[in-house]
Design a protein around this motif. Sequence first.
Motif, short mmCIF file in Angstrom:
data_model
loop_
_atom_site.label_atom_id
_atom_site.label_comp_id
_atom_site.label_asym_id
_atom_site.label_seq_id
_atom_site.Cartn_x
_atom_site.Cartn_y
_atom_site.Cartn_z
N LEU A 1 0.85 -1.19 0.00
CA LEU A 1 0.00 0.00 0.00
C LEU A 1 0.89 1.24 0.00
O LEU A 1 1.83 1.34 0.79
CB LEU A 1 -0.90 0.03 1.25
N TYR A 2 0.56 2.18 -0.88
CA TYR A 2 1.30 3.44 -0.96
C TYR A 2 0.36 4.60 -0.74
O TYR A 2 -0.76 4.61 -1.28
CB TYR A 2 1.96 3.57 -2.34
N GLY A 3 0.81 5.58 0.02
CA GLY A 3 0.03 6.78 0.22
C GLY A 3 0.42 7.48 1.50
O GLY A 3 1.40 7.12 2.15
N PRO A 4 -0.35 8.50 1.91
CA PRO A 4 -0.15 9.15 3.20
C PRO A 4 -0.90 8.41 4.29
O PRO A 4 -2.03 7.95 4.08
CB PRO A 4 -0.74 10.55 2.97
N PHE A 5 -0.29 8.28 5.46
CA PHE A 5 -0.90 7.54 6.57
C PHE A 5 -0.67 8.29 7.88
O PHE A 5 0.26 9.10 8.00
CB PHE A 5 -0.29 6.14 6.70
N LEU A 6 -1.50 7.98 8.86
CA LEU A 6 -1.24 8.39 10.23
C LEU A 6 -0.26 7.40 10.85
O LEU A 6 -0.33 6.19 10.58
CB LEU A 6 -2.52 8.43 11.04
N HIS A 7 0.62 7.89 11.71
CA HIS A 7 1.60 7.04 12.39
C HIS A 7 1.30 7.09 13.88
O HIS A 7 1.62 8.07 14.56
CB HIS A 7 3.02 7.53 12.10
N ASN A 8 0.63 6.04 14.38
CA ASN A 8 0.21 6.00 15.79
C ASN A 8 -0.56 7.26 16.18
O ASN A 8 -0.30 7.88 17.21
CB ASN A 8 1.42 5.80 16.70
N GLY A 9 -1.50 7.61 15.35
CA GLY A 9 -2.38 8.73 15.63
C GLY A 9 -1.82 10.08 15.29
O GLY A 9 -2.50 11.09 15.47
N ALA A 10 -0.59 10.13 14.78
CA ALA A 10 0.06 11.42 14.50
C ALA A 10 0.32 11.57 13.00
O ALA A 10 0.57 10.59 12.30
CB ALA A 10 1.37 11.52 15.27
N TYR A 11 0.27 12.82 12.54
CA TYR A 11 0.64 13.13 11.16
C TYR A 11 2.16 13.25 11.07
O TYR A 11 2.80 13.78 11.98
CB TYR A 11 -0.01 14.43 10.72
N ASN A 12 2.72 12.78 9.97
CA ASN A 12 4.17 12.90 9.80
C ASN A 12 4.57 14.22 9.16
O ASN A 12 5.76 14.46 8.94
CB ASN A 12 4.74 11.72 9.02
N ALA A 13 3.59 15.08 8.87
CA ALA A 13 3.88 16.40 8.32
C ALA A 13 2.63 17.27 8.44
O ALA A 13 1.51 16.76 8.34
CB ALA A 13 4.30 16.30 6.86
N PRO A 14 2.77 18.57 8.67
CA PRO A 14 1.59 19.45 8.72
C PRO A 14 0.75 19.39 7.45
O PRO A 14 -0.48 19.50 7.51
CB PRO A 14 2.21 20.85 8.92
N SER A 15 1.40 19.19 6.32
CA SER A 15 0.65 19.14 5.06
C SER A 15 -0.30 17.95 5.03
O SER A 15 -1.37 18.02 4.45
CB SER A 15 1.61 19.07 3.87
N ASN A 16 0.10 16.84 5.67
CA ASN A 16 -0.78 15.67 5.71
C ASN A 16 -1.98 15.92 6.61
O ASN A 16 -3.08 15.39 6.37
CB ASN A 16 -0.01 14.43 6.15
N ALA A 17 -1.79 16.70 7.67
CA ALA A 17 -2.92 17.07 8.52
C ALA A 17 -3.94 17.90 7.73
O ALA A 17 -5.15 17.65 7.80
CB ALA A 17 -2.43 17.84 9.74
N ALA A 18 -3.43 18.86 6.96
CA ALA A 18 -4.33 19.68 6.15
C ALA A 18 -5.01 18.85 5.08
O ALA A 18 -6.21 19.04 4.79
CB ALA A 18 -3.53 20.83 5.52
N PHE A 19 -4.26 17.93 4.49
CA PHE A 19 -4.83 17.06 3.45
C PHE A 19 -5.94 16.19 4.02
O PHE A 19 -6.99 16.02 3.42
CB PHE A 19 -3.71 16.21 2.85
N ASP A 20 -5.72 15.65 5.23
CA ASP A 20 -6.71 14.81 5.88
C ASP A 20 -7.99 15.59 6.12
O ASP A 20 -9.11 15.09 5.87
CB ASP A 20 -6.15 14.29 7.20
#
Length: 222
Positions: free
Chosen positions: A155-174
Amino acid sequence: MHDDNDTPLPVSLERREQDADQRMFSPSAARNAEPILTVLKGLFPEQGTVLEIGCGTGEHAVCFAAAMPTLTWLPTDPDPASRASTASWIGLRGLSNVLAPISVDASLPVWGVERLAPFDAMLSINMIHIAPWAATAGLFSGAGRLLRGGGLLCLYGPFLHNGAYNAPSNAAFDQSLKASNPAWGLRDIADLERTALASGLRLGETVAMSANNTLLVFRRAA
């Protein structure tokens, strides 16, 4: 927004004007195909059949199949326009190791590919965060049914890592995903691990990729 617009919402696709050519073009696929291919070459077997869930434009399928000619590729997508685009890409490239794209809804208990099983590997790129959770659960269930022992689900894509975003941009994307459809959103790797275990798969490698994406490698029990 997700870095580099790797999975923009809605996906911006350019359709060629020629009636006979139904190819679509995804800027994110053009950017990430080679980095993903580099990882897959070290994971996939030399021979066998790969089932792709959510082939989109088809650009990934033809790129990977051309680079790994001893593998047979089966692209699938529930969207008719995506299947038409993929078929056009296959025809243009003249690839004999890519089967005609078919419709698969990962959330269903039967996919219509069972006669071709077992598969040596399965791949899904940027799909599970733009589909209901039922598609993710069905994807793992299908992998448990259809992969051969020791087969891989990548599987490829953006994911949460133990409930946390690995970048602010992923939080905004979510947040943008959930605003568009409350059933969508980034999935937590911990939740994916638990769902995989229920279908006899274990998470092996976790590969950091560009634009704050990750490639997850699950292996079916032998």
